[in-house]
Design a protein around this motif. Structure first.
Motif, mmCIF file in Angstrom:
data_model
loop_
_atom_site.group_PDB
_atom_site.id
_atom_site.type_symbol
_atom_site.label_atom_id
_atom_site.label_comp_id
_atom_site.label_asym_id
_atom_site.label_seq_id
_atom_site.Cartn_x
_atom_site.Cartn_y
_atom_site.Cartn_z
ATOM 1 N N ALA A 36 59.066 109.625 -32.428
ATOM 2 C CA ALA A 36 60.113 110.552 -32.005
ATOM 3 C C ALA A 36 59.555 111.921 -31.611
ATOM 4 O O ALA A 36 60.253 112.708 -30.976
ATOM 5 N N LEU A 37 58.321 112.194 -31.969
ATOM 6 C CA LEU A 37 57.722 113.494 -31.659
ATOM 7 C C LEU A 37 57.286 113.563 -30.202
ATOM 8 O O LEU A 37 56.809 112.586 -29.634
ATOM 9 N N GLU A 38 57.452 114.736 -29.623
ATOM 10 C CA GLU A 38 56.954 114.977 -28.269
ATOM 11 C C GLU A 38 55.463 115.304 -28.368
ATOM 12 O O GLU A 38 55.091 116.264 -29.060
ATOM 13 N N PRO A 39 54.603 114.536 -27.719
ATOM 14 C CA PRO A 39 53.155 114.745 -27.852
ATOM 15 C C PRO A 39 52.698 116.171 -27.538
ATOM 16 O O PRO A 39 51.862 116.724 -28.243
ATOM 17 N N GLU A 40 53.269 116.769 -26.497
ATOM 18 C CA GLU A 40 52.839 118.121 -26.122
ATOM 19 C C GLU A 40 53.227 119.147 -27.189
ATOM 20 O O GLU A 40 52.465 120.059 -27.493
ATOM 21 N N GLU A 41 54.418 118.989 -27.751
ATOM 22 C CA GLU A 41 54.868 119.901 -28.810
ATOM 23 C C GLU A 41 54.022 119.716 -30.068
ATOM 24 O O GLU A 41 53.664 120.688 -30.736
ATOM 25 N N LEU A 42 53.704 118.478 -30.397
ATOM 26 C CA LEU A 42 52.854 118.196 -31.552
ATOM 27 C C LEU A 42 51.482 118.825 -31.359
ATOM 28 O O LEU A 42 50.948 119.458 -32.267
ATOM 29 N N GLU A 43 50.931 118.680 -30.171
ATOM 30 C CA GLU A 43 49.622 119.267 -29.876
ATOM 31 C C GLU A 43 49.664 120.787 -30.012
ATOM 32 O O GLU A 43 48.790 121.392 -30.636
#
Length: 61
Positions: A36-43
């Motif tokens: 459910a996490l957005e990869p760019e936001e997680l990064e």
């Protein structure tokens, strides 16, 4: 599976700073959260956290 296995092995320690009224979440739950996490936001969040740790460590020395 590794996160769930790790969590169960470290449950006593994790409970020193987390409330786990239903125990450690299963590997399926970890998978659902991660997907459910957005990869760019997680990064972005991860890099900001690492930067803060690095700045804090530099202040100690």
């Amino acid at each position: 599976m590794a996160l769930g296995t790790y969590g169960k092995a470290k449950q006593d320690w994790l409970e020193t700073f987390l409330q786990l009224p239903h125990g450690v979440p299963s590997h399926d739950t970890f998978g659902q959260v991660m997907s459910a996490l957005e990869p760019e936001e997680l990064e972005r969040g991860f890099l900001a956290w690492i930067s803060q740790l690095n700045n804090h460590e530099a202040m100690i020395y």
